[in-house]
Each structure stands twice: as C-alpha cells, then as structure tokens.
Design a protein around this motif. Structure first.
Motif, PDB file in Angstrom:
ATOM      1  N   PHE A 401       0.829  -1.208   0.000  1.00  0.00           N
ATOM      2  CA  PHE A 401       0.000   0.000   0.000  1.00  0.00           C
ATOM      3  C   PHE A 401       0.863   1.257   0.000  1.00  0.00           C
ATOM      4  CE2 PHE A 401      -1.461   3.270   2.984  1.00  0.00           C
ATOM      5  CZ  PHE A 401      -2.486   3.811   2.228  1.00  0.00           C
ATOM      6  N   ALA A 402       1.882   1.265   0.854  1.00  0.00           N
ATOM      7  CA  ALA A 402       2.710   2.464   0.968  1.00  0.00           C
ATOM      8  C   ALA A 402       3.436   2.763  -0.328  1.00  0.00           C
ATOM      9  CB  ALA A 402       3.724   2.290   2.101  1.00  0.00           C
ATOM     10  N   LEU A 436      -5.939   3.999   1.749  1.00  0.00           N
ATOM     11  CA  LEU A 436      -5.648   3.445   3.067  1.00  0.00           C
ATOM     12  C   LEU A 436      -6.841   2.638   3.576  1.00  0.00           C
ATOM     13  CD1 LEU A 436      -3.949   3.204   5.638  1.00  0.00           C
ATOM     14  CD2 LEU A 436      -4.835   5.413   6.355  1.00  0.00           C
ATOM     15  N   GLU A 437      -8.047   3.200   3.417  1.00  0.00           N
ATOM     16  CA  GLU A 437      -9.243   2.495   3.875  1.00  0.00           C
ATOM     17  C   GLU A 437      -9.425   1.176   3.123  1.00  0.00           C
ATOM     18  OE1 GLU A 437     -12.210   5.412   3.177  1.00  0.00           O
ATOM     19  OE2 GLU A 437     -11.884   6.469   5.080  1.00  0.00           O
ATOM     20  N   ALA A 438      -9.178   1.196   1.806  1.00  0.00           N
ATOM     21  CA  ALA A 438      -9.342  -0.013   1.012  1.00  0.00           C
ATOM     22  C   ALA A 438      -8.359  -1.101   1.437  1.00  0.00           C
ATOM     23  CB  ALA A 438      -9.161   0.303  -0.479  1.00  0.00           C
ATOM     24  N   GLU A 439      -7.097  -0.707   1.672  1.00  0.00           N
ATOM     25  CA  GLU A 439      -6.102  -1.692   2.082  1.00  0.00           C
ATOM     26  C   GLU A 439      -6.387  -2.216   3.482  1.00  0.00           C
ATOM     27  OE1 GLU A 439      -2.454  -4.006   1.877  1.00  0.00           O
ATOM     28  OE2 GLU A 439      -4.098  -3.355   0.595  1.00  0.00           O
ATOM     29  N   ALA A 440      -6.816  -1.321   4.388  1.00  0.00           N
ATOM     30  CA  ALA A 440      -7.152  -1.755   5.749  1.00  0.00           C
ATOM     31  C   ALA A 440      -8.309  -2.744   5.721  1.00  0.00           C
ATOM     32  CB  ALA A 440      -7.494  -0.545   6.614  1.00  0.00           C
ATOM     33  N   VAL A 451      -2.886  -5.153  12.191  1.00  0.00           N
ATOM     34  CA  VAL A 451      -3.075  -4.347  10.984  1.00  0.00           C
ATOM     35  C   VAL A 451      -2.515  -2.937  11.164  1.00  0.00           C
ATOM     36  CG1 VAL A 451      -4.806  -3.305   9.471  1.00  0.00           C
ATOM     37  CG2 VAL A 451      -5.054  -5.685  10.208  1.00  0.00           C
ATOM     38  N   MET A 452      -2.785  -2.319  12.330  1.00  0.00           N
ATOM     39  CA  MET A 452      -2.321  -0.950  12.544  1.00  0.00           C
ATOM     40  C   MET A 452      -0.793  -0.870  12.518  1.00  0.00           C
ATOM     41  SD  MET A 452      -3.233   1.783  15.554  1.00  0.00           S
ATOM     42  CE  MET A 452      -4.876   2.032  14.898  1.00  0.00           C
ATOM     43  N   ASP A 453      -0.136  -1.834  13.137  1.00  0.00           N
ATOM     44  CA  ASP A 453       1.326  -1.822  13.154  1.00  0.00           C
ATOM     45  C   ASP A 453       1.885  -2.023  11.749  1.00  0.00           C
ATOM     46  OD1 ASP A 453       3.946  -1.931  14.628  1.00  0.00           O
ATOM     47  OD2 ASP A 453       3.968  -3.936  13.736  1.00  0.00           O
ATOM     48  N   ALA A 454       1.288  -2.955  10.995  1.00  0.00           N
ATOM     49  CA  ALA A 454       1.781  -3.245   9.643  1.00  0.00           C
ATOM     50  C   ALA A 454       1.626  -2.037   8.731  1.00  0.00           C
ATOM     51  CB  ALA A 454       1.040  -4.451   9.069  1.00  0.00           C
ATOM     52  N   GLN A 458       4.532   0.586   7.020  1.00  0.00           N
ATOM     53  CA  GLN A 458       4.564   0.898   5.591  1.00  0.00           C
ATOM     54  C   GLN A 458       4.465   2.405   5.363  1.00  0.00           C
ATOM     55  OE1 GLN A 458       1.987  -1.387   3.003  1.00  0.00           O
ATOM     56  NE2 GLN A 458       2.006  -3.126   4.392  1.00  0.00           N
ATOM     57  N   PHE A 459       3.603   3.058   6.148  1.00  0.00           N
ATOM     58  CA  PHE A 459       3.419   4.502   5.998  1.00  0.00           C
ATOM     59  C   PHE A 459       4.712   5.251   6.338  1.00  0.00           C
ATOM     60  CE2 PHE A 459       1.986   8.669   7.559  1.00  0.00           C
ATOM     61  CZ  PHE A 459       1.235   9.089   6.472  1.00  0.00           C
ATOM     62  N   GLU A 460       5.341   4.903   7.474  1.00  0.00           N
ATOM     63  CA  GLU A 460       6.591   5.551   7.858  1.00  0.00           C
ATOM     64  C   GLU A 460       7.683   5.288   6.830  1.00  0.00           C
ATOM     65  OE1 GLU A 460       6.389   5.709  12.739  1.00  0.00           O
ATOM     66  OE2 GLU A 460       7.392   4.032  11.759  1.00  0.00           O
ATOM     67  N   SER A 461       7.741   4.046   6.345  1.00  0.00           N
ATOM     68  CA  SER A 461       8.750   3.698   5.350  1.00  0.00           C
ATOM     69  C   SER A 461       8.571   4.513   4.081  1.00  0.00           C
ATOM     70  CB  SER A 461       8.665   2.195   5.033  1.00  0.00           C
ATOM     71  OG  SER A 461       9.606   1.833   4.047  1.00  0.00           O
TER      72      SER A 461
END
Length: 504
Positions: A401-402, A436-440, A451-454, A458-461
């Motif tokens: 996603f990211a 983001l909503e679709a991937e979550a 899920v939140m950690d994963a 990805q978002f931080e990366s």
C-alpha cells in the motif's frame, strides 16, 4: 448447463421446487443436509445453489461460507422464515445472491432462480474469456494491424519506434515485441526518459564509475548493461535532453558507450525499442530532436490507435480491468449492465486504455451494487467530465500500500509490471485516504494480525524513502523536511530496513 441444487431438510419444499423447475426444463439435484452437499461439491458443482438456513446439524450459513471458499462465483439463494430475517441479512452480507423468505410465492421463487441462473452463466462466460485473455486485448481492425506487425517482427532484431497517445499501451507492445523475438530469454529493461531528472538520466542509461560525481559511492551498471543481450525500451524518447541524444546516437551507430566518469569503451548488444506520444518530425523541425537520431530510431514504425478509434474494444477491456481490480482487492468482480456498457462504449476517453483502467478501479471500490448501471458511474463522467483517478487499487502481490501511495511501485523495474496493462496513473492527493481504507479493509477481511502496526510501518517507510529520494539520500535534510529529529530518522531507517541515506 449444470443442474440447480436444492438443500432443505423439508421434503415438501424440495419436491415443490423440483416440480416447478422441471416445468421450466431446468435440471435439479436435491439434498437434505449440508454434509451430503459438501461431499457432492468435491466432485461436482451446480449452476445455482438454493439452501435453507435452519437445518439439523450444520446450517445454511455454514454451507454458504464453504461454497464461497470453494466456488466464489457460484450464486447462492438462501431460504429463510420471516423470523430468521436477521440471519438472512447476514447471509446476504456473506455473499449470498439473494434470500427467499418463507412462505414464498412459487412463481417469484422460480423467477429469482432464473435471475441467479443468468448471473451464473454470465459469470462463467466472463471467467472463460479471462482465461483466454491474450497479453494485449483488441478486436478492432486497427489493433489487428498492430498484432500482424508484431508477428512479422517476431524473428527480427530491428529497432522499432512506437507512436501513439498517452495511455494507449505502448509499453505492452514493446514487451510483446520482446517476448516474441529471438531475445525473449534475455532481459527486458524499460526506462521512462521523461521521469528521470536530466542530471541523473545519463547515469541511468550508461551507468557510472565510483567517484564520478558527488554521491557516486560505488560503480553502477546502467540500463544498457542491464539489458545486455535483450531489449531496452526507452519510453517518451521525445523528451530526452538534446545533449544526451548525441550519446544515444553513438550507441545506436557503433554499439559502444562509456560509463559516466569511465575511460573504457563498453560494447552494447541491445535491441532498442523507443516510444513517444509526441510528433518527432515536428520536434526535429523545431530543433529539439536530432534528425540523425530520429532516422536511427524510425527503422520500423508502429502507430497505436487511440481508444476513440477502437470503441468496439471497450467492453472486453472493461470486463478484463474489472476482473483484474477484483483480484487485487480479493473481492467479487463487478458487472456492467448492457445499458451502462453502451454508455461507456460511446465515450470519448482522452486518457485511452489507462483512463478506462482507472475507471474500472473506481467502479470496483465505489459502485454500490454488483451490477453497475449508468447512474452508478462517476457523476463527472455522466456530465461529460473526466474519469476520476483510481482510489488506490493498484495494490498487488508485488507492491505494498505504501509503495502505491508514494509512487515507488510505479518506478520499480518494469519487468515487475503487469503485462497486459499499462501502468496506472498516480492517485490524486485527495484519494490517498481512500487507498488506506481499502487496504485496511482488505487486510481485516483476510484476518491479518496487527493491521495498525503493519500499515504504520509501511506509511513511515514510504515517507522516509520519499524524503531521502527528495534530498538525494541526505538523512539530516530528510529529517528536517519531515519535522523529526536526526536520531529518530536514523533509528527508523534501521528498524524499517531502509537502504541508503547519507549523514550529511
């Protein structure tokens, strides 16, 4: 056609439905419990399955879950008493085609089963068409000319220039030319010359020696070396800087080049395929493109038709992209009604196949029902506007996603792209939350843990990679741009396994 299966512990219900469907010349097969039905599914499949919810032993809801796992496209009609309507709603949400409330009108029941039957037959034909889908889709006469040209060039190593509007699929044709050439077992390397900054493009093409310029900490092989023995696809060649055109001409003329900062001549055994949406003859007249390079590239010329010239291909392309989007999100593919398909086929899509792909991505996420009507299409489209950017459905097994959000996936080696489509346009900034909503939702439905950690990692990366790219690898500058501390970005780079980054 396969029979319709009826599952109900009430013999009278089975008998009534069997007789009613027999009068419609529809074959049936009946079961009194879930266990026998599941056993039969191991060796056969129905065209439609009609099942009661409440039965001794396993329930119809459990059967629905099993069927959707084994045969996702099989229409299931759930029968239930009025007191079970909550269960019926759960079944509907779980993938049931429709529910039939008891006591039911027999004619309406038969009509509902017929609708499910038509849906099943249509689904089967779509799946068969998808299984037979070639690498490039097109039945129009203009596309058949392209296919014939690819066939004639199948045993040739000649340079090819592909022209056509943006979004017509020039890279797909380049890949097909490579796949059906004597070089097919060797690498296919693609480079969009318009997407690389001028000061980096020379290094991208020809590589560089260690110390050739600031930041060149190691020797790097360029695209010509990476494509050795194979094919190098140079997209948007019309945007190549004039001074670099001279170096490219030298390679095409005598097959030799130098790395940036290098002194040893290197031999290039590479077939070059170039593409552009621009009028190169006009750019030659304007002094923006070398005439001798133009003639070197324009040995064989293939012009790809716009979608306006192949309206008859829109239905097959639409079905293909809807199936592709559904696979990427792990959902059931949407279907377009006949009226909506006629509407789409009459559109003037300036973005060509890429725009149609984006529209199909939008439909997969945003259209309310499984069958899409004209009213379900984007309002901008109905009113004559443009098709909105796809809300983040270019998420596949090879891009997170990211990566999709910040465009990293679009800049990866083209060998990882999907063969049959062209690269989707980057999403609009306002749509990234939808992505983001679709991937979550996809991860939650799949039962993925933490899920939140994963997604957070990805978002931080994605943020750090983008910042490092923007600052040419300078960590301190990247930290300032992101508004975080120097120690924080260093720790995050280590924790997330991000490669690259200089201290100053």
């Amino acid at each position: 056609m396969k029979p319709i299966w009826i599952v109900d512990d009430d013999e009278s219900i089975r008998w009534v439905l069997e007789k009613a469907l027999a009068r419609e010349n529809l074959a049936t097969r009946s079961f009194s419990n879930v266990r026998d039905t599941v056993e039969a599914l191991k060796t056969a499949t129905p065209q439609v399955l009609v099942s009661d919810i409440r039965m001794p032993g396993e329930s119809g809801l459990e059967l629905l879950q099993i069927v959707k796992t084994m045969h996702p496209g099989l229409p299931v009609i759930v029968m239930t008493a009025f007191s079970d309507l909550d269960s019926a709603v759960s079944a509907f949400q779980g993938g049931a085609f429709e529910y039939l409330a008891k006591p039911f009108d027999l004619d309406k029941a038969v009509e509902l089963i017929r609708r499910a039957l038509e849906e099943s037959l249509r689904e089967s034909s779509v799946e068969q068409a998808a299984a037979e889908t070639p690498e490039i889709l097109g039945q129009a006469a203009a596309m058949q000319d392209v296919f014939r040209a690819i066939g004639r060039l199948s045993q040739s190593n000649v340079t090819v220039l592909i022209t056509g509007e943006s979004g017509t699929g020039k890279e797909l044709v380049a890949r097909a030319l490579h796949k059906h050439s004597p070089r097919s077992s060797q690498p296919f390397i693609a480079l969009n010359t318009a997407a690389i900054p001028k000061d980096l493009l020379e290094s991208e093409l020809f590589g560089h020696e260690r110390g050739a310029f600031t930041g060149a900490q190691a020797t790097r092989r360029g695209r010509f070396e990476q494509a050795e023995g194979g094919t190098l696809f140079l997209d948007e060649i019309g945007d190549m800087p004039f001074d670099l055109q001279t170096r490219l001409l030298r390679v095409l003329s005598d097959g030799h080049f130098y790395r940036v900062g290098g002194h040893q001549s290197m031999k290039a055994n590479v077939r070059v395929i170039a593409a552009t949406h621009q009028n190169l003859e006009q750019r030659v007249r304007e002094g923006l493109f070398r005439e001798d390079l133009y003639h070197r590239l324009n040995v064989i010329r293939l012009r790809l038709p716009s979608l306006r010239e192949r309206h008859e291909d829109i239905p097959i392309l639409t079905r293909h992209f809807l199936a592709q989007s559904a696979r990427q999100l792990g959902v059931e593919a949407k279907r377009v009604s006949e009226q909506a398909m006629q509407f789409l086929s009459g559109l003037d899509l300036p973005g060509n196949v890429r725009q149609l792909e984006n529209l199909c991505n939008w439909i997969t996420v945003m259209a309310p029902g499984q069958t899409v009507e004209v009213k379900d299409l984007p309002s901008e489209l109905i009113s004559g506007g443009v098709v909105p950017a796809a809300p983040g459905l270019a998420i596949n097994s090879e891009s997170s996603f990211a990566e999709t959000v910040n465009g990293v996936a679009a800049e990866r080696e083209p060998a990882q792209s999907n063969m049959v489509g062209s690269t989707a346009a980057l999403p609009e900034r306002s749509n990234w939350i939808m992505m983001l909503e679709a991937e979550a939702a996809h991860m939650l439905m799949a039962g993925k843990p933490e899920v939140m950690d994963a997604l957070g990692r990805q978002f931080e990366s994605a943020l750090i990679k983008t910042a490092l790219k923007h600052t040419h690898g300078r960590k301190n500058d990247a930290a300032v741009r992101l508004g975080i501390g120097r120690n924080t970005i260093t720790r995050k780079i280590q924790e997330l396994g991000i490669e690259g980054g200089k201290g100053d």
